[in-house]
Design a protein around this motif. Sequence first.
Motif, short mmCIF file in Angstrom:
data_model
loop_
_atom_site.label_atom_id
_atom_site.label_comp_id
_atom_site.label_asym_id
_atom_site.label_seq_id
_atom_site.Cartn_x
_atom_site.Cartn_y
_atom_site.Cartn_z
N SER A 1 2.19 -48.73 -19.34
CA SER A 1 1.30 -49.27 -20.35
C SER A 1 -0.01 -49.55 -19.64
CB SER A 1 1.86 -50.57 -20.94
OG SER A 1 0.80 -51.21 -21.64
N ASP B 1 -11.43 -35.52 -17.52
CA ASP B 1 -10.83 -35.67 -18.84
C ASP B 1 -10.85 -34.33 -19.57
OD1 ASP B 1 -9.92 -36.71 -21.13
OD2 ASP B 1 -11.59 -38.11 -21.44
N SER C 1 -9.04 -43.52 -20.97
CA SER C 1 -10.05 -44.44 -20.44
C SER C 1 -9.40 -45.75 -20.00
CB SER C 1 -11.11 -44.75 -21.50
OG SER C 1 -11.58 -43.56 -22.05
N THR C 2 -8.47 -46.21 -20.80
CA THR C 2 -7.78 -47.46 -20.45
C THR C 2 -7.04 -47.30 -19.13
OG1 THR C 2 -7.47 -47.75 -22.82
CG2 THR C 2 -6.28 -49.26 -21.39
N LYS D 1 1.45 -46.48 -23.44
CA LYS D 1 1.66 -47.45 -24.53
C LYS D 1 3.13 -47.81 -24.69
CE LYS D 1 -2.41 -45.57 -26.90
NZ LYS D 1 -3.15 -45.38 -28.13
N1 GTP Z 1 -0.58 -50.80 -27.09
C1 GTP Z 1 -1.29 -50.09 -26.22
N2 GTP Z 1 -2.47 -49.59 -26.57
C2 GTP Z 1 -3.17 -48.88 -25.65
C3 GTP Z 1 -2.66 -48.66 -24.35
N3 GTP Z 1 -3.56 -47.92 -23.67
C4 GTP Z 1 -4.59 -47.69 -24.54
N4 GTP Z 1 -4.36 -48.29 -25.72
C5 GTP Z 1 -5.23 -48.28 -26.87
O1 GTP Z 1 -5.40 -46.98 -27.35
C6 GTP Z 1 -6.71 -46.78 -27.87
C7 GTP Z 1 -7.35 -45.58 -27.21
O2 GTP Z 1 -7.52 -45.83 -25.83
P1 GTP Z 1 -8.57 -45.04 -24.94
O3 GTP Z 1 -8.34 -45.47 -23.54
O4 GTP Z 1 -9.93 -45.16 -25.50
O5 GTP Z 1 -8.04 -43.57 -25.16
P2 GTP Z 1 -8.68 -42.20 -24.65
O6 GTP Z 1 -7.57 -41.28 -24.42
O7 GTP Z 1 -9.60 -42.46 -23.55
O8 GTP Z 1 -9.45 -41.77 -25.91
P3 GTP Z 1 -10.70 -40.75 -25.99
O9 GTP Z 1 -11.80 -41.36 -25.18
O10 GTP Z 1 -11.01 -40.70 -27.44
O11 GTP Z 1 -10.22 -39.46 -25.44
C8 GTP Z 1 -7.44 -48.08 -27.61
O12 GTP Z 1 -7.43 -48.85 -28.77
C9 GTP Z 1 -6.63 -48.74 -26.52
O13 GTP Z 1 -6.73 -50.14 -26.54
C10 GTP Z 1 -1.38 -49.22 -24.02
O14 GTP Z 1 -0.86 -49.09 -22.91
N5 GTP Z 1 -0.74 -49.91 -24.99
#
Ligand code: GTP
Length: 465
Positions: A368, A275, A235-236, A345
């Motif tokens: 990131s 996704d 999502s990020t 990340k």
């Molecule tokens: N340090 C860091 N944290 C990150 C980065 N990208 C995402 N996060 C963190 O990782 C966590 C999960 O991020 P999401 O984007 O919700 O992950 P997702 O894959 O969409 O997760 P689901 O919706 O559960 O499938 C969050 O707390 C974000 O802030 C990054 O580039 N660096």
Amino acid sequence: MILDDTIVALATSPGSGAIAVIRVSGPDALHITAPLFKAKNKTSLLDQKSHTLQLGNMVDGERIIDESLVSVFKGKRSYTGENTVEISCHGSPFIQQEIINLLLREGCRSAQPGEFTLRAFLNGKMDLSQAEAVADLISSDNAASHQLAMQQMRGGFATEIQKLREELLNFASLIELELDFAEEDVEFADRKQFQELVFRIQKVLGKLIDSFAVGNVLKNGIPVAIVGEPNVGKSTLLNSLLNEERAIVSDIAGTTRDTIEDEISIGGVGFRFIDTAGIRETTDEIEGLGIKKTFQKIEQAQLVMYLFDAHKIKNENLTLAQVKTEVEKIKNRFPGKPLLIVANKTDVLSKADQQNFQQQIQELHLISAKENLGVEALQDKILSFVNTGALRSNDSIVTNSRHYDALLKAQAEISKVQEGLNLGLTGDLLAIDIRQALYHFGEITGQITTDDLLGNIFANFCIGK
Ligand SMILES: Nc1nc2c(ncn2[C@@H]2O[C@H](COP(=O)(O)OP(=O)(O)OP(=O)(O)O)[C@@H](O)[C@H]2O)c(=O)[nH]1
Ligand SMILES: Nc1nc2c(c(=O)[nH]1)N(C=O)[C@@H](CNc1ccc(C(=O)N[C@@H](CCC(=O)O)C(=O)O)cc1)CN2
């Protein structure tokens, strides 16, 4: 005949706005509206020149409803090809409704969805494929879908089809004429020339049919599967991709937030990100089902992004070897499917760790999502997988599945004609297949229509269009 009615509808979107436009079209548009509009310069709408605008009051007898601007389009010189009046009033829903009610009271009827454009079609202002392009144009939300719709609205491939149809029609008439002289064994239709035409038609049809593969994805968004465990940052990443382009995010209707499908425009091209769950786990039966679903999504995608959490490799039990195994699984199962391996990340990793990762997986993209690092390069990479060359060239692109179906059917019939010619079949047999091919050509441009077909097409328009 429906064209005898004069129709009215709000042309701008419902709700309040600065200005709203009410459109009236039909034989009595001017006569119905004229008594309801008192122009400042006292000119009656009936005497107002076509394609001009004047200021005045919309009135119901003595009562002034609004100060409006009214334009007139006279005779066939209008969008619909019939008398049209447009009232630009103040955008309050109350004023809009008051004016519409007045027009209804004075003899208009409420327009059906798409009815203005249907009339434009019925009055010969545009062919059917152009009318369909109007709907595409209204719903276009990125540069690619906009350009495709514009191309089709300007005539696109329909003009080409129309020309070939006429040539074919010529031959059909000549061949049918031969049938009247069956005894005398004459050939009005030069078989060699006819063969040449059929060959030309086959070439055009083949190209148009092939273009649908590109046209369809460009119009509906290019599907990209994102494979990755929960919390890897999908999502990020989507948000970060989005911020760079400032385009729309939409949940595609029918899916819930937990099977996310987000549409994002990158470099003017729409992408549909799907996704999916990770495919790492194995033994468990239920997890197996999830994996199966993931594989289905990958199958449908034009591009796969394998996203993993680089931070996890450092601090938890995920190893780079496991990541590699997963990537191999995708590669083996979908040979040739474009695959991007993305480590997210990386902001929490040391430079040394990043280099180490890169060495072990050559084609790795380090990003990131949160800090917006490497995301722009990733965008370029995503775009490079898409063949947008067709968009830039002048070649026609078919985007409408109704046209695609008709083209396929026409192609099948033309093949029969070609075969018949090769076999030296008699004119009566050739004529049957030619007529069928002509029918399918006519379906595209609208020479051949049914009420059902028109109903289906225009019902999907918005009211007022
Ligand atoms: N340090 C860091 N944290 C990150 C980065 N990208 C995402 N996060 C963190 O990782 C966590 C999960 O991020 P999401 O984007 O919700 O992950 P997702 O894959 O969409 O997760 P689901 O919706 O559960 O499938 C969050 O707390 C974000 O802030 C990054 O580039 N660096
Ligand atoms: N106010 C307003 N804006 C609009 C439209 C409209 O109908 N009204 N359109 C509606 O979708 C689009 C513009 N399309 C139009 C197409 C043709 C004609 C028209 O009057 N055609 C005449 C005259 C051409 C000329 O003067 O050369 C014709 O074709 O004969 C008007 C609008 C977008 N914006």
